[in-house]
Design an enzyme around this catalytic site. Structure first.
Site, PDB file in Angstrom:
ATOM      1  N   LYS A  93     -16.543  32.112  58.953  1.00  0.00           N
ATOM      2  CA  LYS A  93     -17.834  32.802  58.865  1.00  0.00           C
ATOM      3  C   LYS A  93     -18.996  31.830  58.676  1.00  0.00           C
ATOM      4  O   LYS A  93     -18.823  30.690  58.246  1.00  0.00           O
ATOM      5  CB  LYS A  93     -17.773  33.885  57.786  1.00  0.00           C
ATOM      6  CG  LYS A  93     -16.923  35.066  58.297  1.00  0.00           C
ATOM      7  CD  LYS A  93     -16.994  36.302  57.461  1.00  0.00           C
ATOM      8  CE  LYS A  93     -16.175  37.400  58.176  1.00  0.00           C
ATOM      9  NZ  LYS A  93     -15.916  38.546  57.313  1.00  0.00           N
ATOM     10  N   ARG A 115      -7.681  37.430  55.514  1.00  0.00           N
ATOM     11  CA  ARG A 115      -7.789  37.747  56.935  1.00  0.00           C
ATOM     12  C   ARG A 115      -8.303  36.502  57.641  1.00  0.00           C
ATOM     13  O   ARG A 115      -9.435  36.075  57.392  1.00  0.00           O
ATOM     14  CB  ARG A 115      -8.768  38.917  57.108  1.00  0.00           C
ATOM     15  CG  ARG A 115      -8.972  39.379  58.527  1.00  0.00           C
ATOM     16  CD  ARG A 115     -10.009  40.495  58.568  1.00  0.00           C
ATOM     17  NE  ARG A 115     -10.208  40.983  59.918  1.00  0.00           N
ATOM     18  CZ  ARG A 115     -10.979  40.396  60.822  1.00  0.00           C
ATOM     19  NH1 ARG A 115     -11.646  39.303  60.514  1.00  0.00           N
ATOM     20  NH2 ARG A 115     -11.093  40.910  62.028  1.00  0.00           N
TER      21      ARG A 115
END
Ligand code: HH2
Length: 267
Positions: free
Chosen positions: A204, A240
């Site tokens: 991210k 994840r």
């Protein structure tokens, strides 16, 4: 949890799995690399992403789930906000409804109870198209915990079994760098709510905002591993990730160190 995005526009791997053969091969590679759960997504939720309709999302995800189900014993997850997509996915073998809107669609909690699947309730401020415009919290950790606890209460009231509910702080979903870091540092408080926690920090943007390099999402492995290890240390139940083999290796080494003299090679 390994990420399998069958989308043309996901932020780090969009367009890579355009056909079913490529998507199946990728999912099976993540399985072989040690993912316990495979998360199939047919709509990008990256900041600024345009919504996709349910028919298109199903056309992207259902053939893959159908092909994958007989080929793996791993749990399969459908990453969707749409009840009709979740229902169809569970019918073809998905075990988990991963919902970045925390069962926010009308009827979603009742449907989750009826399907009997596990559910991931994730926190997001706003919606993907605009969520990074100017996120604001007075106390991000307290507000995210309160939101997730309330959503879990709604799921429980609808009849979802307690042991089937996961919580996820939603790293990057309507959050500044400071908000993401406060949530990562505060993970023990979220874990303390008593539900399994899922953490999605892999590749991210906040990673690029901290360290040198990392403009390209594929160059954020170091930061992704650091976040996964911090999550595991804090007691999250799953991470994840896009880079499954490297993450499994990092988690195994962390666990071996934590076990100290009790570790026996060759497990
Ligand atoms: N992050 C993304 C998508 N789904 N689900 C949960 N529960 N937690 C997350 O942090 C999370 C999620 C975004 O990552 P990715 O799937 O790689 O990108 P995109 O949304 O662009 O497809």
């Amino acid at each position: 949890m390994g990420v399998v995005n069958v989308t043309p526009d996901s932020f780090s791997d969009g367009g890579r799995l355009a056909n079913i053969e490529a998507a199946l091969a990728h999912a099976l590679a993540l399985d072989a690399a040690g993912a316990d759960i495979l998360d199939i997504g047919g709509e990008s939720t990256r900041p600024g992403a345009e919504p996709v309709n349910a028919a298109e999302e199903m056309a992207r995800t259902l053939p893959l789930l159908t092909a994958l189900r007989p080929k793996t014993l791993r749990r399969l997850s459908i990453d969707t906000c749409k009840p009709e997509v979740a229902e169809a996915a569970v019918r073809v073998g998905a075990d988990i409804w991963n919902d970045v809107s925390a069962l926010g669609a009308p009827g979603a909690p009742d449907l989750a109870a009826r399907l009997g699947c596990e559910v991931v309730l994730m926190h997001m401020q706003g919606e993907p198209r605009t969520m990074q415009t100017s996120p604001h919290y007075d106390d991000v950790l307290a507000e995210v915990c309160a939101f997730l606890e309330a959503r879990a209460g709604i799921a429980l009231a609808a009849g979802v079994a307690r042991e089937r509910i996961w919580l996820d702080p939603g790293i990057g979903f309507g959050k500044t760098l400071e908000h993401n870091l406060a949530l990562l540092a505060g993970l023990p408080a979220l874990v303390g709510l008593g539900f399994p926690v899922l953490l999605g920090a892999s590749r991210k943007r906040f990673i690029a905002a901290i360290g040198p390099g990392g403009e390209d999402p594929g160059d954020r492995l170091g930061g992704s591993l650091a976040a996964a290890l911090a999550g595991a240390q804090a007691g999250v139940a799953a991470v994840r990730v896009h880079d499954v083999a490297q993450t499994v290796q990092a988690l195994e080494v962390q666990a071996a160190i934590a076990a100290g003299g009790g570790f026996s090679p060759g497990r």
